[in-house]
Design a protein around this motif. Structure first.
Motif, PDB file in Angstrom:
ATOM      1  N   ARG A 235      -9.840 -42.270 -78.599  1.00 33.86           N
ATOM      2  CA  ARG A 235      -8.771 -42.704 -78.686  1.00 33.86           C
ATOM      3  C   ARG A 235      -8.466 -43.784 -80.105  1.00 33.86           C
ATOM      4  O   ARG A 235      -8.421 -44.195 -80.533  1.00 33.86           O
ATOM      5  CB  ARG A 235      -7.539 -43.287 -77.984  1.00 33.86           C
ATOM      6  N   ARG A 236      -9.302 -44.378 -79.649  1.00 34.18           N
ATOM      7  CA  ARG A 236     -10.140 -46.056 -80.216  1.00 34.18           C
ATOM      8  C   ARG A 236     -10.946 -45.461 -81.708  1.00 34.18           C
ATOM      9  O   ARG A 236     -10.545 -46.331 -82.274  1.00 34.18           O
ATOM     10  CB  ARG A 236     -10.479 -47.131 -78.708  1.00 34.18           C
TER      11      ARG A 236
ATOM     12  N   ARG B 213     -11.772 -40.134 -72.903  1.00 33.45           N
ATOM     13  CA  ARG B 213     -10.226 -39.385 -74.207  1.00 33.45           C
ATOM     14  C   ARG B 213     -10.092 -41.413 -73.801  1.00 33.45           C
ATOM     15  O   ARG B 213      -9.763 -41.065 -75.502  1.00 33.45           O
ATOM     16  CB  ARG B 213      -9.455 -39.186 -72.921  1.00 33.45           C
ATOM     17  N   ARG B 214     -10.726 -42.303 -73.798  1.00 32.26           N
ATOM     18  CA  ARG B 214      -9.928 -43.259 -74.218  1.00 32.26           C
ATOM     19  C   ARG B 214     -10.918 -43.891 -75.018  1.00 32.26           C
ATOM     20  O   ARG B 214      -9.941 -44.425 -76.536  1.00 32.26           O
ATOM     21  CB  ARG B 214      -9.998 -44.978 -73.177  1.00 32.26           C
TER      22      ARG B 214
ATOM     23  N   ASP C  10      -8.646 -36.349 -85.573  1.00 36.10           N
ATOM     24  CA  ASP C  10      -7.875 -36.382 -84.226  1.00 36.10           C
ATOM     25  C   ASP C  10      -7.978 -37.344 -83.297  1.00 36.10           C
ATOM     26  O   ASP C  10      -9.485 -36.998 -82.962  1.00 36.10           O
ATOM     27  CB  ASP C  10      -6.488 -35.312 -84.230  1.00 36.10           C
ATOM     28  N   GLU C  11      -7.123 -37.200 -82.191  1.00 35.06           N
ATOM     29  CA  GLU C  11      -7.990 -37.775 -80.976  1.00 35.06           C
ATOM     30  C   GLU C  11      -9.194 -36.661 -80.355  1.00 35.06           C
ATOM     31  O   GLU C  11      -9.916 -36.886 -80.159  1.00 35.06           O
ATOM     32  CB  GLU C  11      -7.053 -38.108 -80.300  1.00 35.06           C
TER      33      GLU C  11
END
Length: 419
Positions: free
Chosen positions: A378-379, A374-375, A387-388
């Motif tokens: 996001r980065r 997830r992180r 999008d994420e």
């Protein structure tokens, strides 16, 4: 692919090691990295006398007062004074070969969330007065690290336990990534552990780990395991007890006690529940061990109040970023999902646990994913122009499964809690 023209700051933590520091500075002068893009920060952990830093490179000395062993804090102090795009951490008793900086900084200059570790070799440099030459006597490298790098193809095949193979004496990353993950944890005030903790946190933040065998630096003396110290076991036990509250690796938490930082952060939404059905769902999550559950929704607090519990594993609302920084897995539950005994293990196995969506009857759904995936998504989302969630699918893949495949069912709205 050539590395971009980044600047590099070499951060050298120091404490009363003048002769060794002199060798390190001389070796940094001989680096084949462009001098106009290289600086040195000597970070002194409270030595009685400040270090002498005669060097052809720009050198900044920063100092903190002597309050015992504070290697984590002094590395942060050095990093704060650095101006380079890339930070190379190099201990004051570890002398680099001429190609060290170029080799170690190459991947972080290309990949903003890369964390690289060099090859630390061992020799009696004080006796030699220089780097070893062919035929000079050498000291053993730690076999467990050699085996780990060989078995993981120099961390190309890194996993949740590879943080143990990153050592801060020869470590490198982007300044922006170091700042993003919060640097070293300054609660470490004894020898060892702060590098494992930082590497574990970096991995959970989506770091790419890499061992760079061409980046060789020579430690003056034997590895810790080769030192004749009867107190070594006590020191290693102290390190383990400092790490276990912060590192959610199950191997670090095999003693049956509970820590404030959970391995799994779960959010259970109260919508569509009665107090009784919510208790069944939350209880089925908690049975999976190292878990904290946040119950969210308009009726969350009133429902939980009816249970009469005194359980710190159950909280109201949503976790904030600080409460998930060190957790490996994230679970989100909508509706009356009930987890069987094998559910979490099966969910983690599907697609290597990156991102799994389980849809159930009556509108219930479970999302299980790694915080690492997830992180990282996001980065990289903006750089990928998506999008994420789309970035997550592109970088790691997403998987949809039926509840039967992962031991998850839907419970009744009004279960029978009697006995």
């Amino acid at each position: 692919m050539d590395a971009p023209a980044v600047s590099v700051s070499v951060v050298v933590p120091y404490y009363r090691q003048q002769s060794q520091l002199t060798m390190v500075l001389a070796a940094l002068e001989r680096q084949d990295f462009p001098r106009d893009r290289l600086e040195v920060i000597v970070a002194d952990d409270g030595s009685p006398e400040p270090p002498r830093v005669e060097c052809a490179l720009p050198v900044t000395v920063v100092r903190q007062e002597d309050r015992g062993f504070r290697a984590a804090a002094v590395r942060n102090l050095g990093a704060a004074a650095a101006t380079g795009d890339v930070l190379c951490f190099l201990d004051a008793d570890t002398v680099p070969e001429p190609g060290y900086v170029r080799a170690l900084a190459r991947l972080p200059s290309l990949v903003p969330d890369a964390l690289t570790v060099g090859r630390r070799r061992h020799a009696d440099l004080t006796a030699l007065g220089r780097l070893p030459a062919p035929g000079d006597p050498l000291l053993d490298e730690p076999g467990w690290l050699v085996d780990a790098y060989r078995g993981s193809r120099d961390l190309l095949d890194a996993d949740d336990r590879s943080y143990r193979h990153v050592i801060s004496a020869v470590m490198c990353c982007r300044r922006t990534f170091f700042d993003e993950i919060g640097g070293f944890d300054e609660s470490f005030t004894a020898y060892g552990g702060e590098d494992w903790e930082l590497a574990h946190r970096a991995w959970l933040a989506g770091a790419v780990l890499a061992h760079v065998p061409a980046a060789v630096a020579w430690h003056d003396g034997p590895d810790w395991a080769g030192r004749p110290d009867d107190r070594r076991r006590d020191a290693k036990n102290g390190e383990a007890m400092s790490l276990a509250p912060l590192i959610t690796d199950p191997a670090a938490r095999r003693h049956g006690v509970r820590y404030a930082v959970p391995d799994v952060t779960a959010v259970v939404h109260s919508e569509g529940h009665t107090a009784a059905s919510l208790l069944v769902t939350v209880g089925s999550v908690l049975r999976h061990g190292d878990v904290t559950v946040w119950v969210d929704g308009a009726e969350a607090s009133s429902f939980v109040d009816t249970w009469g519990i005194d359980d710190p594993r159950v909280r109201i609302g949503l976790p904030d970023a600080a409460e998930t920084t060190r957790s490996r897995f994230a679970v989100e539950v909508s509706g009356r999902a009930v987890f069987g005994e094998k559910a979490f293990a099966l969910l983690a196995e599907v697609g290597a646990g990156e991102s799994v969506l389980c849809t159930l009857p009556d509108g219930a759904a479970v999302t299980h994913e790694t915080w690492r995936a997830r992180r990282r998504a996001r980065r990289w989302a903006s750089a990928l122009g998506v999008d994420e969630d789309a970035a997550l699918a592109m970088l790691f893949g997403t998987h949809s499964v039926d509840g039967d495949a992962v031991d998850v069912t839907t419970g009744p709205l009004r279960p029978d809690l009697s006995w």
